[in-house]
Design an enzyme around this catalytic site. Structure first.
Site, mmCIF file in Angstrom:
data_model
loop_
_atom_site.group_PDB
_atom_site.id
_atom_site.type_symbol
_atom_site.label_atom_id
_atom_site.label_comp_id
_atom_site.label_asym_id
_atom_site.label_seq_id
_atom_site.Cartn_x
_atom_site.Cartn_y
_atom_site.Cartn_z
ATOM 1 N N TYR A 78 -8.868 5.368 7.661
ATOM 2 C CA TYR A 78 -8.769 6.372 9.257
ATOM 3 C C TYR A 78 -9.784 6.985 9.352
ATOM 4 O O TYR A 78 -9.537 7.916 8.733
ATOM 5 C CB TYR A 78 -7.566 6.133 10.245
ATOM 6 C CG TYR A 78 -6.937 4.667 10.076
ATOM 7 C CD1 TYR A 78 -5.941 4.530 9.304
ATOM 8 C CD2 TYR A 78 -6.100 4.555 11.097
ATOM 9 C CE1 TYR A 78 -4.840 3.729 9.285
ATOM 10 C CE2 TYR A 78 -5.496 3.471 11.392
ATOM 11 C CZ TYR A 78 -4.664 2.916 10.387
ATOM 12 O OH TYR A 78 -3.705 2.284 11.004
ATOM 13 N N TYR A 133 4.172 6.530 10.927
ATOM 14 C CA TYR A 133 3.449 4.968 10.303
ATOM 15 C C TYR A 133 4.605 4.528 9.188
ATOM 16 O O TYR A 133 4.587 2.819 9.281
ATOM 17 C CB TYR A 133 2.374 5.179 9.667
ATOM 18 C CG TYR A 133 1.475 4.675 9.065
ATOM 19 C CD1 TYR A 133 0.144 4.668 10.210
ATOM 20 C CD2 TYR A 133 1.279 3.395 8.255
ATOM 21 C CE1 TYR A 133 -0.935 3.718 9.714
ATOM 22 C CE2 TYR A 133 0.286 2.236 8.038
ATOM 23 C CZ TYR A 133 -1.130 2.365 9.303
ATOM 24 O OH TYR A 133 -1.309 1.988 8.809
ATOM 25 N N PRO A 191 -3.633 -0.405 18.974
ATOM 26 C CA PRO A 191 -3.396 -0.927 18.152
ATOM 27 C C PRO A 191 -3.411 0.119 16.480
ATOM 28 O O PRO A 191 -3.054 0.369 15.639
ATOM 29 C CB PRO A 191 -4.313 -1.310 17.882
ATOM 30 C CG PRO A 191 -5.492 -1.468 18.406
ATOM 31 C CD PRO A 191 -4.152 -0.584 19.473
ATOM 32 N N HIS A 204 0.854 -1.098 -0.202
ATOM 33 C CA HIS A 204 0.423 -0.041 -0.115
ATOM 34 C C HIS A 204 0.873 1.048 -0.209
ATOM 35 O O HIS A 204 2.119 1.403 1.353
ATOM 36 C CB HIS A 204 -0.954 0.369 1.080
ATOM 37 C CG HIS A 204 -2.303 -0.855 0.810
ATOM 38 N ND1 HIS A 204 -3.014 -1.044 1.766
ATOM 39 C CD2 HIS A 204 -2.395 -1.431 0.374
ATOM 40 C CE1 HIS A 204 -4.136 -1.674 2.019
ATOM 41 N NE2 HIS A 204 -3.393 -3.031 0.600
ATOM 42 N N LYS A 219 1.517 -0.410 15.250
ATOM 43 C CA LYS A 219 3.019 -0.486 15.514
ATOM 44 C C LYS A 219 3.389 -1.563 15.911
ATOM 45 O O LYS A 219 4.478 -1.955 16.688
ATOM 46 C CB LYS A 219 3.508 0.820 16.604
ATOM 47 C CG LYS A 219 3.455 2.243 15.650
ATOM 48 C CD LYS A 219 4.982 2.076 14.721
ATOM 49 C CE LYS A 219 4.743 3.453 13.397
ATOM 50 N NZ LYS A 219 4.701 2.569 11.868
HETATM 51 P P1 RFL Z 1 3.126 -12.158 21.568
HETATM 52 O O1 RFL Z 1 2.184 -12.799 20.024
HETATM 53 O O2 RFL Z 1 2.098 -11.652 22.820
HETATM 54 O O3 RFL Z 1 3.680 -13.656 21.803
HETATM 55 C C1 RFL Z 1 3.966 -14.243 22.778
HETATM 56 C C2 RFL Z 1 3.775 -15.418 23.391
HETATM 57 O O4 RFL Z 1 4.291 -15.797 24.852
HETATM 58 C C3 RFL Z 1 3.731 -16.914 25.144
HETATM 59 N N1 RFL Z 1 3.884 -16.748 26.416
HETATM 60 C C4 RFL Z 1 4.421 -17.600 27.216
HETATM 61 N N2 RFL Z 1 5.045 -18.996 26.687
HETATM 62 C C5 RFL Z 1 5.667 -19.870 27.604
HETATM 63 N N3 RFL Z 1 5.578 -19.745 29.357
HETATM 64 C C6 RFL Z 1 4.538 -18.614 29.299
HETATM 65 N N4 RFL Z 1 4.620 -18.730 30.630
HETATM 66 C C7 RFL Z 1 4.083 -17.506 28.491
HETATM 67 N N5 RFL Z 1 3.370 -16.652 28.430
HETATM 68 C C8 RFL Z 1 2.906 -16.155 27.339
HETATM 69 C C9 RFL Z 1 2.495 -16.411 24.558
HETATM 70 O O5 RFL Z 1 2.004 -17.769 24.303
HETATM 71 C C10 RFL Z 1 2.356 -15.897 23.240
HETATM 72 O O6 RFL Z 1 2.913 -16.717 21.816
HETATM 73 O O7 RFL Z 1 4.028 -10.681 21.869
HETATM 74 P P2 RFL Z 1 5.366 -11.039 19.976
HETATM 75 O O8 RFL Z 1 5.949 -11.868 20.140
HETATM 76 O O9 RFL Z 1 6.421 -9.744 21.053
HETATM 77 O O10 RFL Z 1 4.380 -10.054 19.562
HETATM 78 C C11 RFL Z 1 3.893 -8.582 19.329
HETATM 79 C C12 RFL Z 1 2.953 -8.551 19.019
HETATM 80 O O11 RFL Z 1 1.965 -9.796 18.504
HETATM 81 C C13 RFL Z 1 1.647 -7.306 19.286
HETATM 82 O O12 RFL Z 1 2.072 -5.945 18.951
HETATM 83 C C14 RFL Z 1 0.281 -7.477 18.019
HETATM 84 O O13 RFL Z 1 0.016 -8.454 17.889
HETATM 85 C C15 RFL Z 1 -0.161 -6.432 19.044
HETATM 86 N N6 RFL Z 1 -1.318 -5.858 18.459
HETATM 87 C C16 RFL Z 1 -1.823 -5.499 17.558
HETATM 88 N N7 RFL Z 1 -1.028 -4.431 16.302
HETATM 89 C C17 RFL Z 1 -0.607 -4.331 15.016
HETATM 90 O O14 RFL Z 1 -0.090 -3.684 14.761
HETATM 91 N N8 RFL Z 1 -2.233 -4.657 14.950
HETATM 92 C C18 RFL Z 1 -3.301 -4.753 15.137
HETATM 93 O O15 RFL Z 1 -4.232 -5.381 14.553
HETATM 94 C C19 RFL Z 1 -3.413 -5.469 16.628
HETATM 95 N N9 RFL Z 1 -3.830 -6.521 17.012
HETATM 96 C C20 RFL Z 1 -2.850 -7.158 18.925
HETATM 97 C C21 RFL Z 1 -3.826 -6.987 18.577
HETATM 98 C C22 RFL Z 1 -2.890 -8.348 20.068
HETATM 99 C C23 RFL Z 1 -3.743 -9.126 20.564
HETATM 100 N N10 RFL Z 1 -3.489 -8.858 22.275
HETATM 101 C C24 RFL Z 1 -2.163 -8.681 22.004
HETATM 102 C C25 RFL Z 1 -4.805 -9.042 22.620
HETATM 103 C C26 RFL Z 1 -5.218 -7.443 18.761
HETATM 104 C C27 RFL Z 1 -5.262 -8.391 19.505
HETATM 105 C C28 RFL Z 1 -6.087 -9.225 20.444
HETATM 106 C C1 PHB Z 2 -5.652 -4.227 11.054
HETATM 107 O O1 PHB Z 2 -5.594 -4.490 9.750
HETATM 108 O O2 PHB Z 2 -5.739 -5.899 11.987
HETATM 109 C C2 PHB Z 2 -4.739 -3.016 11.109
HETATM 110 C C3 PHB Z 2 -4.294 -2.251 10.537
HETATM 111 C C4 PHB Z 2 -3.755 -1.246 11.248
HETATM 112 C C5 PHB Z 2 -4.586 -0.911 12.360
HETATM 113 C C6 PHB Z 2 -4.616 -1.472 13.759
HETATM 114 C C7 PHB Z 2 -5.249 -3.098 13.179
HETATM 115 O O3 PHB Z 2 -3.370 0.085 12.803
#
Ligand code: RFL
Ligand code: PHB
Length: 387
Positions: free
Chosen positions: A197, A380, A290, A72, A294
């Protein structure tokens, strides 16, 4: 068991770190509390910034992303009556890619990075000595011990690693927000070519996507919202209002909802990101709301800094980069924390009329001034890994 680096957490931070270390000739074992299927199917982030894509490319993880992801040039920012496109490529020379976190996770598993899944009772020991170790119970309930030279906490926001830094040393900064996101995944072609957005007096809305046939959309909702109050028709009706269905001929096409959830929002930073032989990376050290897309990108940037630091430490006994890791990583963490807070507070309805006027003024400036637009685009589309 013994390894050089014990990595706790098989999310993107943990598996990517294992991959980078393996390429650098350093051995790692990844420990994960959930099952591999659960980790692989968690629906989370969708946008990869420029430097994330560059890093994945440079370590042989970019092929499927290039073939199946979507590049994009920018995003749309809108409010009632106006929609503006910000072209990041024109403004900064950098694009972003739509490629789900689930896909990044699959590519890491396909690269051969196995973890020990379904462990319990993960406990870190002696991290301020040269002989740290982790104890846990494996999937069969058997008590195990993993000795290592270094432990890396990649265990997300609820893991134990960050608490292994003593209370007198660790410091936390936190901000909560008076709203959450209700997110849906839908089997319907996106009604837009790039993300929208939308500021709206009824609350923020975001139209994102995953593929030509799968859309991802979000609505600002109050904290504590019960999904039972949001049947699919109500979600689509509200999205239509906030995204401006019918405005200048634009229409939102609804479709079958395959997933629906409420996500709370939080800004959180813990410092330092290193204590003795324990290093933190990704959500284990910081959470962003979110709105700036980032979270995943910050996790990748952390391990992009940490891997060379650990390779130098363990292969050449050179601690220079390891000693700088926390300070270097935190510069970017605070930049992204500010950007995510700024995007969030610019776009979400707070219920305060004065705030609303300031938000609209800021949006007009960002969409009409090249300086304003470039600032948003630079943040961004992402700063260089070493920022
Ligand atoms: P993760 O992906 O949470 O992975 C951490 C892993 O550690 C495991 N864990 C353990 N393992 C062993 N022993 C324990 N005691 C443990 N406790 C936990 C967990 O099961 C997991 O597998 O962290 P990591 O690798 O730092 O990655 C970060 C990203 O995943 C995170 O920043 C993003 O996904 C945040 N996030 C989003 N970011 C975006 O940029 N756009 C989004 O749309 C977006 N949606 C989200 C999200 C995070 C969410 N969470 C954490 C609730 C949506 C959700 C639902
Ligand atoms: C998503 O596609 O899940 C998404 C994209 C942009 C954002 C947050 C979530 O700022």
């Amino acid at each position: 068991m013994r390894t050089q680096v014990a990595i706790i957490g098989a999310g993107p931070a943990g598996l990517l770190l294992a991959h980078l270390l393996w390429r650098g000739g350093v051995e790692a074992v990844v420990l994960e509390t959930r099952s591999q299927e659960y980790v692989a199917s968690r629906i989370r982030a969708g946008i990869l910034e420029h430097s994330t894509v560059e890093l994945l490319d440079s370590v042989g993880l970019g092929d499927r992303l290039r073939a199946e992801g979507f590049e994009h040039r920018g995003i749309y920012l809108q409010w009632p009556g106006e929609r503006h496109h910000l072209d990041f490529v024109d403004l900064t020379g950098r694009s972003v890619w739509v490629y789900g976190q689930t896909e990044v996770q699959k590519d890491l598993v396909a690269a051969g990075h196995e973890a020990i899944y379904e462990i319990t009772d993960t406990t870190l020991h002696d991290v301020d000595t040269e002989r740290p170790y982790v104890t846990f119970r494996d999937a069969d309930g058997v008590a195990r011990r993993l000795n290592a030279d270094v432990v890396v906490g990649c265990d997300g926001s609820f893991g134990p690693s960050r608490h292994a830094i003593p209370d007198g040393v660790r410091r936390t900064w936190e901000k909560t927000y008076p709203y959450s996101w209700l997110g849906i995944l839908a089997d319907v072609a996106p009604s837009t070519d790039e993300l929208i957005y939308a500021w709206h007096p009824r609350g923020f809305a975001l139209h994102s996507l995953r593929s030509p046939t799968v859309s991802r959309l979000y609505l600002q909702v109050p904290n504590g919202t019960d999904l039972a109050d949001w049947p699919d028709d109500r979600v689509w009706d509200e999205l239509a209002v906030r995204l401006g269905h019918g405005q200048d001929g634009w229409t939102l096409t609804p479709g079958p909802v395959t997933d629906k959830s409420v996500l709370p929002m939080r800004s959180f930073v813990q410092t330092p990101m290193r204590h003795g032989r324990l290093f933190l990376a990704g959500d284990a050290a910081h959470i962003v709301p979110p709105t700036g897309a980032k979270g995943l990108n910050l996790a990748v940037a952390d391990v992009g800094l940490l891997a060379p630091a650990l390779i130098a430490l363990l292969r050449e006994k050179d601690a220079t980069l390891a000693d700088r890791y926390s300070a270097d990583a935190l510069r970017r963490v605070w930049r992204c924390t500010h950007f995510s807070w700024w995007m969030t507070t610019m776009l979400h309805a707070s219920g305060d009329d004065f705030d609303a006027q300031l938000q609209l003024s800021q949006l007009r400036w960002v969409t009409s001034s090249e300086a304003g637009a470039t600032g948003l685009a630079e943040n961004y589309a992402g700063l260089p890994i070493g920022f």
